[in-house]
Design a protein around this motif. Structure first.
Motif, short mmCIF file in Angstrom:
data_model
loop_
_atom_site.label_atom_id
_atom_site.label_comp_id
_atom_site.label_asym_id
_atom_site.label_seq_id
_atom_site.Cartn_x
_atom_site.Cartn_y
_atom_site.Cartn_z
N UNK A 224 19.79 8.85 18.60
CA UNK A 224 20.78 9.45 17.71
C UNK A 224 21.52 8.42 16.86
N UNK A 225 21.28 7.13 17.08
CA UNK A 225 21.83 6.14 16.16
C UNK A 225 21.18 6.24 14.79
N UNK A 226 20.00 6.84 14.72
CA UNK A 226 19.31 7.02 13.44
C UNK A 226 19.56 8.37 12.82
N UNK A 227 20.54 9.12 13.30
CA UNK A 227 20.83 10.44 12.78
C UNK A 227 20.84 11.47 13.89
N UNK A 228 21.10 12.71 13.55
CA UNK A 228 21.13 13.78 14.55
C UNK A 228 19.96 14.74 14.40
N UNK A 229 19.76 15.29 13.21
CA UNK A 229 18.81 16.40 13.06
C UNK A 229 17.37 15.98 13.31
N UNK A 230 16.92 14.91 12.65
CA UNK A 230 15.51 14.51 12.79
C UNK A 230 15.17 14.08 14.22
N UNK A 231 15.97 13.20 14.87
CA UNK A 231 15.66 12.87 16.27
C UNK A 231 15.67 14.07 17.20
N UNK A 232 16.63 14.99 17.00
CA UNK A 232 16.68 16.18 17.85
C UNK A 232 15.44 17.04 17.65
N UNK A 233 14.98 17.16 16.40
CA UNK A 233 13.76 17.92 16.14
C UNK A 233 12.56 17.29 16.83
N UNK A 234 12.46 15.97 16.77
CA UNK A 234 11.33 15.28 17.40
C UNK A 234 11.39 15.42 18.92
N UNK A 235 12.58 15.35 19.51
CA UNK A 235 12.71 15.55 20.95
C UNK A 235 12.22 16.94 21.35
N UNK A 236 12.64 17.95 20.59
CA UNK A 236 12.24 19.33 20.90
C UNK A 236 10.76 19.58 20.68
N UNK A 237 10.12 18.79 19.82
CA UNK A 237 8.69 18.96 19.59
C UNK A 237 7.84 18.20 20.60
N UNK A 238 8.23 16.96 20.90
CA UNK A 238 7.42 16.14 21.80
C UNK A 238 7.51 16.61 23.25
N UNK A 239 8.57 17.30 23.61
CA UNK A 239 8.69 17.81 24.99
C UNK A 239 7.59 18.81 25.32
N UNK A 240 7.47 19.95 24.60
CA UNK A 240 6.37 20.87 24.92
C UNK A 240 5.00 20.29 24.64
N UNK A 241 4.91 19.37 23.67
CA UNK A 241 3.61 18.76 23.38
C UNK A 241 3.11 17.95 24.57
N UNK A 242 4.01 17.18 25.19
CA UNK A 242 3.62 16.40 26.37
C UNK A 242 3.20 17.31 27.52
N UNK A 243 3.97 18.38 27.73
CA UNK A 243 3.62 19.32 28.79
C UNK A 243 2.27 19.99 28.51
#
Length: 330
Positions: A224-243
């Motif tokens: 989140x030092x690089x912003x809020x929206x884009x990192x949060x979107x990537x977290x929400x995408x990579x979580x189900x992708x890994x599963x």
């Protein structure tokens, strides 16, 4: 409780979970804007009450999500959880005292559409088996190496690129932690494939789950030092992708609807990637604490001002008015 009441309760709990995750993300982002890296960063973070508030909000969101899954189907609860990004965007802008731009709204909606599409076809059509203890340990080791690579690569990227690398690592850690939690639950119920696990294997899996949970939280804090929206979107995408990768590769799962499911997953991933690009190229302003002073334009570059040398003469040749340096007011 009838089916309609259970569905309504699942929706309510899902919205509570979304609010908890969104508030936690905003709190972490505000902390990231007021803290710096270094050897004492973690100690300083643990001393902040706002950090523990974000931990509590994340825990509350997770508990509400689990409770929602108890009363409602996965196909309803998971897409509602994707609303975290839409909720966090205006909250972050509010604390930053600015408006959400059209580009940010478009990016959020593109990402949300892609995430919902991806979630709708991921997961098994029938319940899948849990990982065996050996598979769980192999997955944990490979994931640790992948997270280390993403984190070290993120350090070499400035600004938003660094944030997205740590966000990807955070989402992967959370997704693998969920898969290991499924294995731990099966181990405690003595329903693991291949027979019951030894006590030390069960204990080790529990330790790994805790490590991935804490690591994912700290990685998202750094992201989140690089912003809020884009990192949060990537977290929400990579979580189900890994599963999903673990399910397809090791548990014999597949995307719903066969070949069409794979096509939908590919299209949804492209849509979500478009959303992340829009969020990354948008304003990307970090939420800052209220009443935070604006940086001086003289030192905004981060470079120290040059100091005059005392061993040199202080007189300078006369200059024309057009080239004379501006006087510095003490």
């Amino acid at each position: 409780m009838n089916g309609l009441q259970g569905t309504l309760l699942a929706v309510l709990l899902s919205l509570v979970s979304t609010a908890g995750y969104a508030l936690a993300a905003v709190a972490q982002s505000r902390l990231a804007s007021s803290t710096h890296g270094g050897s004492g960063a973690l100690r300083a973070l643990l001393a902040r009450g706002q950090w523990w508030s974000s931990v509590g909000l994340n825990a509350a969101g997770a508990l509400a999500h689990v409770a929602a899954l108890h009363y409602g189907p996965l196909t309803l609860v998971q897409p509602l959880g994707a609303l975290t990004l839409v909720a966090a965007l205006p909250l972050g802008a509010h604390y930053a005292r600015r408006r959400v731009t059209r580009a940010e709204w478009r990016g959020a909606l593109w990402t949300l559409a892609g995430l919902v599409g991806l979630i709708s076809v991921t997961g098994p059509a029938t319940p899948g088996d849990a990982l065996s203890p050996r598979e769980a340990l192999v997955v944990a080791a490979v994931t640790a190496l992948l997270i280390a690579a993403l984190a070290s690569g993120g350090r070499r990227r400035p600004g938003r690129g660094r944030g997205l690398g740590h966000a990807t690592a955070s989402g992967i850690a959370s997704g693998v932690g969920s898969a290991l939690t499924q294995t731990l639950t099966a181990a405690l119920a003595r329903e693991l494939p291949g027979g019951p696990a030894a006590w030390w294997q069960t204990a080790l899996i529990a330790v790994l789950i805790s490590a991935f949970a804490v690591g994912g939280l700290l990685l998202s804090q750094t992201a989140y030092r690089g912003g809020l929206a884009a990192p949060l979107a990537v977290v929400n995408l990579s979580n189900p992708a890994a599963a999903a990768v673990i399910g397809v590769a090791l548990l014999g799962e597949t995307f719903r609807a066969g070949v069409w499911g794979w096509l939908v997953a590919a299209a949804a991933s492209a849509v979500a990637a478009r959303g992340v690009v829009l969020l990354t190229t948008g304003p990307g302003a970090l939420p800052v604490p209220p009443n935070a002073p604006s940086p001086s334009p003289v030192v905004a570059s981060g470079q120290p001002l040059p100091l005059p040398r005392t061993d040199e003469a202080t007189t300078v040749p006369a200059a024309s008015p057009a080239t004379a340096p501006a006087a510095v007011v003490g």
